[in-house]
Design a protein around this motif. Structure first.
Motif, PDB file in Angstrom:
ATOM      1  N   ALA A   1      -1.906  -4.356  -4.823  1.00  0.00           N
ATOM      2  CA  ALA A   1      -1.326  -3.028  -4.614  1.00  0.00           C
ATOM      3  C   ALA A   1      -2.438  -1.998  -4.472  1.00  0.00           C
ATOM      4  O   ALA A   1      -3.306  -1.874  -5.341  1.00  0.00           O
ATOM      5  CB  ALA A   1      -0.418  -2.662  -5.785  1.00  0.00           C
ATOM      6  N   ALA A   2      -2.410  -1.272  -3.366  1.00  0.00           N
ATOM      7  CA  ALA A   2      -3.450  -0.280  -3.069  1.00  0.00           C
ATOM      8  C   ALA A   2      -2.837   1.108  -3.013  1.00  0.00           C
ATOM      9  O   ALA A   2      -1.760   1.292  -2.454  1.00  0.00           O
ATOM     10  CB  ALA A   2      -4.100  -0.608  -1.726  1.00  0.00           C
ATOM     11  N   ALA A   3      -3.532   2.075  -3.590  1.00  0.00           N
ATOM     12  CA  ALA A   3      -3.055   3.458  -3.502  1.00  0.00           C
ATOM     13  C   ALA A   3      -4.229   4.391  -3.734  1.00  0.00           C
ATOM     14  O   ALA A   3      -5.276   3.999  -4.276  1.00  0.00           O
ATOM     15  CB  ALA A   3      -1.946   3.718  -4.522  1.00  0.00           C
ATOM     16  N   GLY A   4      -4.041   5.637  -3.300  1.00  0.00           N
ATOM     17  CA  GLY A   4      -5.110   6.624  -3.453  1.00  0.00           C
ATOM     18  C   GLY A   4      -4.626   7.851  -4.206  1.00  0.00           C
ATOM     19  O   GLY A   4      -3.437   8.120  -4.298  1.00  0.00           O
ATOM     20  N   GLY A   5      -5.563   8.600  -4.760  1.00  0.00           N
ATOM     21  CA  GLY A   5      -5.233   9.819  -5.503  1.00  0.00           C
ATOM     22  C   GLY A   5      -4.605   9.479  -6.846  1.00  0.00           C
ATOM     23  O   GLY A   5      -5.178   8.749  -7.650  1.00  0.00           O
TER      24      GLY A   5
ATOM     25  N   MET B   1       0.840  -1.206   0.000  1.00  0.00           N
ATOM     26  CA  MET B   1       0.000   0.000   0.000  1.00  0.00           C
ATOM     27  C   MET B   1       0.868   1.246   0.000  1.00  0.00           C
ATOM     28  O   MET B   1       1.982   1.243   0.548  1.00  0.00           O
ATOM     29  CB  MET B   1      -0.986  -0.015   1.175  1.00  0.00           C
ATOM     30  CG  MET B   1      -0.363  -0.056   2.548  1.00  0.00           C
ATOM     31  SD  MET B   1      -1.395  -0.962   3.727  1.00  0.00           S
ATOM     32  CE  MET B   1      -0.911  -2.664   3.394  1.00  0.00           C
ATOM     33  N   GLY B   2       0.342   2.307  -0.590  1.00  0.00           N
ATOM     34  CA  GLY B   2       1.134   3.509  -0.799  1.00  0.00           C
ATOM     35  C   GLY B   2       1.430   4.295   0.446  1.00  0.00           C
ATOM     36  O   GLY B   2       2.379   5.084   0.485  1.00  0.00           O
ATOM     37  N   SER B   3       0.629   4.114   1.482  1.00  0.00           N
ATOM     38  CA  SER B   3       0.812   4.880   2.714  1.00  0.00           C
ATOM     39  C   SER B   3       0.257   4.083   3.902  1.00  0.00           C
ATOM     40  O   SER B   3      -0.649   3.257   3.742  1.00  0.00           O
ATOM     41  CB  SER B   3       0.055   6.211   2.611  1.00  0.00           C
ATOM     42  OG  SER B   3       0.020   6.875   3.851  1.00  0.00           O
ATOM     43  N   LYS B   4       0.816   4.389   5.068  1.00  0.00           N
ATOM     44  CA  LYS B   4       0.288   3.801   6.302  1.00  0.00           C
ATOM     45  C   LYS B   4      -1.197   4.152   6.467  1.00  0.00           C
ATOM     46  O   LYS B   4      -1.970   3.395   7.042  1.00  0.00           O
ATOM     47  CB  LYS B   4       1.100   4.366   7.476  1.00  0.00           C
ATOM     48  CG  LYS B   4       0.937   3.659   8.784  1.00  0.00           C
ATOM     49  CD  LYS B   4       1.936   4.225   9.786  1.00  0.00           C
ATOM     50  CE  LYS B   4       1.725   3.617  11.164  1.00  0.00           C
ATOM     51  NZ  LYS B   4       2.717   4.130  12.134  1.00  0.00           N
ATOM     52  N   SER B   5      -1.593   5.296   5.900  1.00  0.00           N
ATOM     53  CA  SER B   5      -2.990   5.728   6.024  1.00  0.00           C
ATOM     54  C   SER B   5      -3.933   4.793   5.256  1.00  0.00           C
ATOM     55  O   SER B   5      -5.143   4.846   5.454  1.00  0.00           O
ATOM     56  CB  SER B   5      -3.160   7.174   5.544  1.00  0.00           C
ATOM     57  OG  SER B   5      -2.854   7.289   4.162  1.00  0.00           O
ATOM     58  N   ASP B   6      -3.403   3.944   4.403  1.00  0.00           N
ATOM     59  CA  ASP B   6      -4.245   2.981   3.666  1.00  0.00           C
ATOM     60  C   ASP B   6      -4.539   1.716   4.480  1.00  0.00           C
ATOM     61  O   ASP B   6      -5.364   0.896   4.071  1.00  0.00           O
ATOM     62  CB  ASP B   6      -3.537   2.554   2.360  1.00  0.00           C
ATOM     63  CG  ASP B   6      -3.294   3.717   1.410  1.00  0.00           C
ATOM     64  OD1 ASP B   6      -4.129   4.637   1.373  1.00  0.00           O
ATOM     65  OD2 ASP B   6      -2.258   3.694   0.717  1.00  0.00           O
ATOM     66  N   TRP B   7      -3.850   1.553   5.597  1.00  0.00           N
ATOM     67  CA  TRP B   7      -3.954   0.293   6.342  1.00  0.00           C
ATOM     68  C   TRP B   7      -5.367   0.010   6.843  1.00  0.00           C
ATOM     69  O   TRP B   7      -5.835  -1.136   6.829  1.00  0.00           O
ATOM     70  CB  TRP B   7      -2.969   0.268   7.516  1.00  0.00           C
ATOM     71  CG  TRP B   7      -3.109  -0.974   8.360  1.00  0.00           C
ATOM     72  CD1 TRP B   7      -3.544  -1.054   9.648  1.00  0.00           C
ATOM     73  CD2 TRP B   7      -2.821  -2.326   7.956  1.00  0.00           C
ATOM     74  NE1 TRP B   7      -3.561  -2.355  10.072  1.00  0.00           N
ATOM     75  CE2 TRP B   7      -3.118  -3.156   9.063  1.00  0.00           C
ATOM     76  CE3 TRP B   7      -2.351  -2.896   6.777  1.00  0.00           C
ATOM     77  CZ2 TRP B   7      -2.953  -4.542   8.999  1.00  0.00           C
ATOM     78  CZ3 TRP B   7      -2.193  -4.285   6.730  1.00  0.00           C
ATOM     79  CH2 TRP B   7      -2.486  -5.077   7.837  1.00  0.00           C
TER      80      TRP B   7
ATOM     81  N   HIS C   1       5.635   6.931  -5.797  1.00  0.00           N
ATOM     82  CA  HIS C   1       6.183   8.296  -5.914  1.00  0.00           C
ATOM     83  C   HIS C   1       7.203   8.615  -4.830  1.00  0.00           C
ATOM     84  O   HIS C   1       8.221   9.244  -5.093  1.00  0.00           O
ATOM     85  CB  HIS C   1       5.032   9.317  -5.836  1.00  0.00           C
ATOM     86  CG  HIS C   1       3.960   9.050  -6.836  1.00  0.00           C
ATOM     87  ND1 HIS C   1       2.642   8.869  -6.497  1.00  0.00           N
ATOM     88  CD2 HIS C   1       4.025   8.892  -8.181  1.00  0.00           C
ATOM     89  CE1 HIS C   1       1.925   8.631  -7.587  1.00  0.00           C
ATOM     90  NE2 HIS C   1       2.739   8.639  -8.623  1.00  0.00           N
ATOM     91  N   ARG C   2       6.923   8.187  -3.581  1.00  0.00           N
ATOM     92  CA  ARG C   2       7.799   8.560  -2.461  1.00  0.00           C
ATOM     93  C   ARG C   2       8.977   7.593  -2.300  1.00  0.00           C
ATOM     94  O   ARG C   2      10.019   7.970  -1.796  1.00  0.00           O
ATOM     95  CB  ARG C   2       6.988   8.613  -1.169  1.00  0.00           C
ATOM     96  CG  ARG C   2       5.964   9.744  -1.141  1.00  0.00           C
ATOM     97  CD  ARG C   2       4.968   9.555  -0.007  1.00  0.00           C
ATOM     98  NE  ARG C   2       4.057  10.683   0.123  1.00  0.00           N
ATOM     99  CZ  ARG C   2       2.872  10.618   0.737  1.00  0.00           C
ATOM    100  NH1 ARG C   2       2.455   9.481   1.263  1.00  0.00           N
ATOM    101  NH2 ARG C   2       2.107  11.685   0.819  1.00  0.00           N
ATOM    102  N   THR C   3       8.792   6.344  -2.704  1.00  0.00           N
ATOM    103  CA  THR C   3       9.901   5.362  -2.654  1.00  0.00           C
ATOM    104  C   THR C   3       9.944   4.600  -3.983  1.00  0.00           C
ATOM    105  O   THR C   3       9.759   3.373  -4.021  1.00  0.00           O
ATOM    106  CB  THR C   3       9.730   4.362  -1.486  1.00  0.00           C
ATOM    107  OG1 THR C   3       8.536   3.590  -1.696  1.00  0.00           O
ATOM    108  CG2 THR C   3       9.651   5.045  -0.135  1.00  0.00           C
TER     109      THR C   3
HETATM  110  C1  RP5 Z   1      -1.237   7.606  -1.824  1.00  0.00           C
HETATM  111  O1  RP5 Z   1      -1.597   8.843  -1.338  1.00  0.00           O
HETATM  112  C2  RP5 Z   1      -1.469   6.642  -0.709  1.00  0.00           C
HETATM  113  O2  RP5 Z   1      -1.750   5.374  -1.212  1.00  0.00           O
HETATM  114  C3  RP5 Z   1      -2.633   7.231   0.047  1.00  0.00           C
HETATM  115  O3  RP5 Z   1      -3.865   6.633  -0.313  1.00  0.00           O
HETATM  116  C4  RP5 Z   1      -2.627   8.697  -0.393  1.00  0.00           C
HETATM  117  C5  RP5 Z   1      -2.415   9.651   0.760  1.00  0.00           C
HETATM  118  O4  RP5 Z   1      -1.229   9.292   1.439  1.00  0.00           O
HETATM  119  P1  RP5 Z   1      -0.828  10.011   2.799  1.00  0.00           P
HETATM  120  O5  RP5 Z   1      -0.666  11.478   2.479  1.00  0.00           O
HETATM  121  O6  RP5 Z   1      -1.944   9.758   3.777  1.00  0.00           O
HETATM  122  O7  RP5 Z   1       0.443   9.376   3.232  1.00  0.00           O
HETATM  123  O8  RP5 Z   1       0.090   7.564  -2.229  1.00  0.00           O
END
Ligand code: RP5
Length: 183
Positions: A86-90, A32-38, A63-65
């Protein structure tokens, strides 16, 4: 939140909820792209656990890694992983980047974003160019659960015991709906 941290043979920090299953030949990687996706993706983790599928959960970002993400994907098949979720947002490019570096099946889960309710995530994940497929699931929790069930179905093609578990899952689900009573 994921409970354990390990670099799982790649550079950088990754989150692994279940260290035991992570070290015991994971068949599925949940990225997942961020801990906020957990909070959403824990449903994929729980579903895989329910089916007894060895898996690992990591945070890494297209993008970040970017280097970590590409290295992880390139190494996944040789580590015995058979499916990547694979999960991500935005601007949700993680599933696409994963798919670009491996021929393993990659399942994408669009996260529900604050700005556009996940429509941005959905379109960014699903609109892959021909030649690099990402199997895109629904936005948010249903997508997380279904990505795990899809991974189980892929694995079940060559594992009769998993196929039996999936059939039992469907039977129980149907019984629950048939037995539903309204107030
Ligand atoms: C994406 O940006 C992540 O998967 C997440 O859903 C979104 C926001 O990320 P944070 O700003 O909460 O880290 O890359």
């Amino acid at each position: 939140m994921p409970k354990k941290t390990s670099n799982a043979g790649t550079q950088g920090s990754s989150k692994i909820r279940n260290q035991q299953s992570a070290t015991r030949n994971p068949l599925v990687a949940v990225i997942m792209g961020s801990k906020s996706d957990w909070e959403t993706m824990r449903h994929a983790d729980e579903t895989l656990t329910e089916f007894g599928v060895t898996h690992e959960c990591h945070v890494m970002s297209a993008h970040r890694t970017p280097q970590l993400a590409s290295e992880f994907s390139r190494a996944a098949a040789s580590r015995g992983i058979e499916v990547i979720i694979a999960a991500a947002g935005g601007a949700a490019h993680l599933a696409g980047v994963m798919a670009a570096h491996t021929i393993l099946p990659v399942l994408g889960v669009p996260m529900k974003s604050d700005a556009l309710n996940g429509m941005d995530s959905l379109l960014a994940t699903v609109q892959m160019p021909a030649g690099i497929p990402v199997g895109t699931l629904a936005i948010g929790k249903p997508g997380a659960i279904n990505a795990a069930l899809f991974a189980v179905a892929i694995l079940a093609n060559s594992r009769p015991e998993l196929r039996a578990k999936l059939e039992e899952f469907r039977r129980r689900q149907e019984q629950k709906v048939r037995a539903a009573t309204l107030p």
